[in-house]
Design a protein around this motif. Structure first.
Motif, PDB file in Angstrom:
ATOM      1  N   ARG A 210       4.010   4.329   8.659  1.00  0.00           N
ATOM      2  CA  ARG A 210       2.833   3.462   8.608  1.00  0.00           C
ATOM      3  C   ARG A 210       3.099   1.996   8.912  1.00  0.00           C
ATOM      4  O   ARG A 210       2.155   1.213   9.040  1.00  0.00           O
ATOM      5  CB  ARG A 210       2.194   3.557   7.220  1.00  0.00           C
TER       6      ARG A 210
ATOM      7  N   ASP B 259       1.072   4.367  -2.755  1.00  0.00           N
ATOM      8  CA  ASP B 259       0.973   5.778  -2.389  1.00  0.00           C
ATOM      9  C   ASP B 259       2.208   6.564  -2.835  1.00  0.00           C
ATOM     10  O   ASP B 259       2.102   7.738  -3.230  1.00  0.00           O
ATOM     11  CB  ASP B 259       0.785   5.908  -0.878  1.00  0.00           C
TER      12      ASP B 259
ATOM     13  N   GLU C 220      -0.521   5.836 -11.329  1.00  0.00           N
ATOM     14  CA  GLU C 220      -1.408   4.878 -10.673  1.00  0.00           C
ATOM     15  C   GLU C 220      -0.809   3.472 -10.779  1.00  0.00           C
ATOM     16  O   GLU C 220      -0.399   3.031 -11.861  1.00  0.00           O
ATOM     17  CB  GLU C 220      -2.780   4.896 -11.337  1.00  0.00           C
TER      18      GLU C 220
ATOM     19  N   ALA D  11       1.824   7.220  -6.448  1.00  0.00           N
ATOM     20  CA  ALA D  11       0.756   8.205  -6.640  1.00  0.00           C
ATOM     21  C   ALA D  11       1.273   9.626  -6.440  1.00  0.00           C
ATOM     22  O   ALA D  11       0.776  10.575  -7.069  1.00  0.00           O
ATOM     23  CB  ALA D  11      -0.393   7.921  -5.680  1.00  0.00           C
ATOM     24  N   GLY D  12       2.268   9.774  -5.583  1.00  0.00           N
ATOM     25  CA  GLY D  12       2.865  11.088  -5.372  1.00  0.00           C
ATOM     26  C   GLY D  12       3.535  11.643  -6.614  1.00  0.00           C
ATOM     27  O   GLY D  12       3.809  12.847  -6.696  1.00  0.00           O
TER      28      GLY D  12
ATOM     29  N   ASN E 205      10.445   9.295  -1.467  1.00  0.00           N
ATOM     30  CA  ASN E 205       9.048   9.542  -1.122  1.00  0.00           C
ATOM     31  C   ASN E 205       8.474   8.383  -0.313  1.00  0.00           C
ATOM     32  O   ASN E 205       7.706   8.575   0.633  1.00  0.00           O
ATOM     33  CB  ASN E 205       8.241   9.742  -2.409  1.00  0.00           C
TER      34      ASN E 205
ATOM     35  N   LEU F 189       7.033   7.487   4.383  1.00  0.00           N
ATOM     36  CA  LEU F 189       5.688   6.915   4.485  1.00  0.00           C
ATOM     37  C   LEU F 189       5.741   5.534   5.121  1.00  0.00           C
ATOM     38  O   LEU F 189       4.905   5.187   5.966  1.00  0.00           O
ATOM     39  CB  LEU F 189       5.050   6.816   3.100  1.00  0.00           C
TER      40      LEU F 189
ATOM     41  N   GLN G 149       0.817  -1.203   0.000  1.00  0.00           N
ATOM     42  CA  GLN G 149       0.000   0.000   0.000  1.00  0.00           C
ATOM     43  C   GLN G 149       0.852   1.256   0.000  1.00  0.00           C
ATOM     44  O   GLN G 149       0.536   2.246  -0.666  1.00  0.00           O
ATOM     45  CB  GLN G 149      -0.946   0.003   1.201  1.00  0.00           C
ATOM     46  N   VAL G 150       1.952   1.217   0.731  1.00  0.00           N
ATOM     47  CA  VAL G 150       2.817   2.398   0.774  1.00  0.00           C
ATOM     48  C   VAL G 150       3.500   2.613  -0.576  1.00  0.00           C
ATOM     49  O   VAL G 150       3.684   3.756  -1.014  1.00  0.00           O
ATOM     50  CB  VAL G 150       3.842   2.283   1.914  1.00  0.00           C
TER      51      VAL G 150
END
Length: 279
Positions: A106, A40, A48, A43-44, A98, A102, A36-37
């Protein structure tokens, strides 16, 4: 030149150590913290990435995972369309920069112990076995994960992060072998590597260990416990069998559902060792 044709004696003693992966093996049912990270992080950059795409290189060091993800046809095409050039190493560096904060932030959110993990490690210690571990996580993430695991009562004797060793990470044998050295195990045949990913199984085999795959709790199944509970029996069986066959296909000696099923495999391996078998 003379050649010694005598075979070295096979190790026939008991198992002395397990070397466990973390996400999908000891903690994080379904292995969501890394995937998931990564989604993300991409996505930054306006890219996608699907969960299925993110899972394909699972088990690699995270920089290598990002690079492999960027080489996948779909992701590579999206990157080229957005930036006008294929992904370069400098781009991997930027995504990793990035991703890392994260992941540190998380990892604890996702990393509850997998049911049975604490009890199984207790049973293994009662057998006199040592508990090693390694991961595709870098050290800064591993330290945060170890804090969470300790608070939850999940303790290991040694933990290797993917950036701890100059030689590198999976699918090479080095992290698994570092556990052998640090735990003081005299024979790699006395060790079992447990993992939910293809690179993790390859790591154990390259290190000369017995390698055990996990079908339900890890990356290949890729579902939470709640999601698993609502699958139909047919879909659960089909997906679990696909996971088993994939891990067996890359050489796993055994594939079980979760680490809770490990004690029976320990017994089976020790019986094979007594007969003089090697991994």
């Amino acid at each position: 030149m003379q050649r010694n044709t005598e075979q070295s004696p096979a190790y026939r003693g008991p198992l002395q150590a397990v070397v466990c992966d973390w996400a999908g093996t000891l903690v994080d049912f379904g292995s969501f913290a890394p995937t998931q990270v990564l989604i993300d992080a991409f996505a930054g950059f306006g890219i996608e990435v699907s969960l299925e795409e993110a899972r394909r290189p699972m088990g690699l060091a995270k920089w290598d995972h990002i690079e492999a993800l960027g080489r996948q046809d779909g992701v590579a095409a999206r990157w080229l369309q957005r930036f006008g050039a294929p992904m370069q190493s400098s781009d991997v560096d930027a995504i990793y920069s990035n991703f890392l904060p994260l992941q540190i932030e998380r990892v604890g959110h996702y990393s509850d112990p997998i049911p049975g993990a604490i009890d199984v490690l207790t049973q293994l210690r009662q057998r006199g076995m040592r508990i090693g571990s390694c991961s595709g996580y870098p050290r800064v993430v591993m330290n945060r994960l170890l804090e969470k695991a300790k608070a939850d009562g999940l303790l290991v004797d040694h933990a290797v992060a993917t950036d701890d060793l100059a030689a590198g990470g999976r699918p090479g044998p080095w992290m698994a072998l570092d556990n052998v050295v640090k735990l003081g195990v005299p024979a790699v045949a006395a060790c079992v590597k447990i993992d939910d990913t293809v690179p993790g199984i390859a790591e154990g085999l390259a290190a000369g260990m017995w390698s055990v795959g996990l079908a339900l709790s890890g990356n290949e199944m890729g579902v939470t416990q709640a999601e698993l509970a609502v699958l139909s029996q047919e879909e659960r069986a089909q997906r679990a069998e696909a996971a088993r066959q994939k891990l067996l296909g890359v050489g796993a000696h055994y594939v079980i559902d979760t680490i809770a099923d490990l004690p029976a495999v320990i017994e089976a391996i020790e019986a094979r060792l007594r007969e003089g078998e090697r991994p």
